[in-house]
Design a protein around this motif. Structure first.
Motif, mmCIF file in Angstrom:
data_model
loop_
_atom_site.group_PDB
_atom_site.id
_atom_site.type_symbol
_atom_site.label_atom_id
_atom_site.label_comp_id
_atom_site.label_asym_id
_atom_site.label_seq_id
_atom_site.Cartn_x
_atom_site.Cartn_y
_atom_site.Cartn_z
ATOM 1 N N ASP A 46 1.395 -1.522 0.092
ATOM 2 C CA ASP A 46 0.266 -0.519 -0.289
ATOM 3 C C ASP A 46 0.899 0.867 -0.028
ATOM 4 O OD1 ASP A 46 1.051 0.127 2.655
ATOM 5 O OD2 ASP A 46 -0.770 -0.469 3.092
ATOM 6 N N ASP A 47 -0.015 2.011 0.159
ATOM 7 C CA ASP A 47 1.266 3.722 -0.212
ATOM 8 C C ASP A 47 2.595 3.982 1.188
ATOM 9 O OD1 ASP A 47 -0.440 4.034 -1.928
ATOM 10 O OD2 ASP A 47 -1.910 5.355 -0.849
ATOM 11 N N GLN A 48 1.491 3.341 2.091
ATOM 12 C CA GLN A 48 2.518 2.826 3.343
ATOM 13 C C GLN A 48 3.531 2.389 3.765
ATOM 14 O OE1 GLN A 48 -1.156 3.241 4.033
ATOM 15 N NE2 GLN A 48 -0.912 5.695 3.824
ATOM 16 N N GLY A 49 3.802 1.348 2.301
ATOM 17 C CA GLY A 49 4.860 0.345 2.324
ATOM 18 C C GLY A 49 5.261 -0.717 3.171
ATOM 19 N N HIS A 50 2.963 -0.963 3.532
ATOM 20 C CA HIS A 50 3.052 -2.442 4.064
ATOM 21 C C HIS A 50 2.484 -3.325 3.360
ATOM 22 C CE1 HIS A 50 2.382 0.834 7.918
ATOM 23 N NE2 HIS A 50 3.234 0.789 7.286
ATOM 24 N N LEU A 51 1.957 -4.458 3.668
ATOM 25 C CA LEU A 51 1.451 -5.439 2.629
ATOM 26 C C LEU A 51 0.082 -5.310 2.779
ATOM 27 C CD1 LEU A 51 2.080 -8.770 3.483
ATOM 28 C CD2 LEU A 51 3.696 -7.763 0.871
ATOM 29 N N ARG A 52 -0.504 -5.108 1.314
ATOM 30 C CA ARG A 52 -2.113 -4.919 0.875
ATOM 31 C C ARG A 52 -2.878 -6.420 1.814
ATOM 32 N NH1 ARG A 52 -3.802 -1.423 -2.211
ATOM 33 N NH2 ARG A 52 -1.908 -0.144 -3.646
ATOM 34 N N PRO A 53 -3.931 -5.466 2.111
ATOM 35 C CA PRO A 53 -5.105 -6.406 3.085
ATOM 36 C C PRO A 53 -5.132 -8.259 1.914
ATOM 37 C CG PRO A 53 -5.479 -4.523 3.397
ATOM 38 C CD PRO A 53 -4.758 -4.318 2.453
ATOM 39 N N ASN A 54 -5.151 -8.342 1.005
ATOM 40 C CA ASN A 54 -5.439 -8.987 -0.080
ATOM 41 C C ASN A 54 -3.821 -10.081 -0.693
ATOM 42 O OD1 ASN A 54 -4.538 -6.914 -1.313
ATOM 43 N ND2 ASN A 54 -5.896 -7.749 -3.481
ATOM 44 N N VAL A 55 -3.011 -9.848 -0.094
ATOM 45 C CA VAL A 55 -1.803 -10.329 -0.071
ATOM 46 C C VAL A 55 -0.797 -10.859 1.199
ATOM 47 C CG1 VAL A 55 0.593 -9.749 -0.877
ATOM 48 C CG2 VAL A 55 -1.118 -8.658 -1.889
ATOM 49 N N VAL A 56 -1.055 -12.297 1.157
ATOM 50 C CA VAL A 56 -0.627 -12.872 1.912
ATOM 51 C C VAL A 56 1.584 -13.553 1.504
ATOM 52 C CG1 VAL A 56 -1.154 -15.041 1.151
ATOM 53 C CG2 VAL A 56 -0.537 -15.198 3.610
#
Length: 89
Positions: A46-56
């Motif tokens: 995401d925009d903060q550089g964290h894994l998107r919720p739909n990604v594992v």
């Protein structure tokens, strides 16, 4: 070298390279892939550089639990699989 593979579902939207990298952490390994295809970053982080919720992410068959720092350690022979969760009915 760690080997990074992305789900083929992402191939509908952008190139999904398989990457061999000497990265020591998950973030470094992902960055190696993003250097090959910068568009891939937006599908994974995401925009903060964290894994998107739909990604594992699975590292050596175990689910990564660190979604923000992405500092999971990689071994030189680690297998990293980046998957996109499917939804719908």
């Amino acid at each position: 070298m760690a080997h990074v593979v992305f789900t083929q579902q992402l191939k509908r939207f952008t190139e999904v390279p398989e990457v061999d990298t000497p990265a020591a952490t998950l973030r470094e390994a992902l960055q190696a892939a993003f250097e090959i295809n910068t568009r891939l970053r937006g599908y994974v982080l995401d925009d903060q550089g964290h894994l998107r919720p739909n990604v594992v992410v699975f590292i050596d068959g175990r689910r990564s639990h660190e979604r923000v720092r992405l500092d999971d350690e990689l071994k030189p022979d680690s297998q990293v699989h980046v998957l996109q969760a499917l939804s719908g009915g």
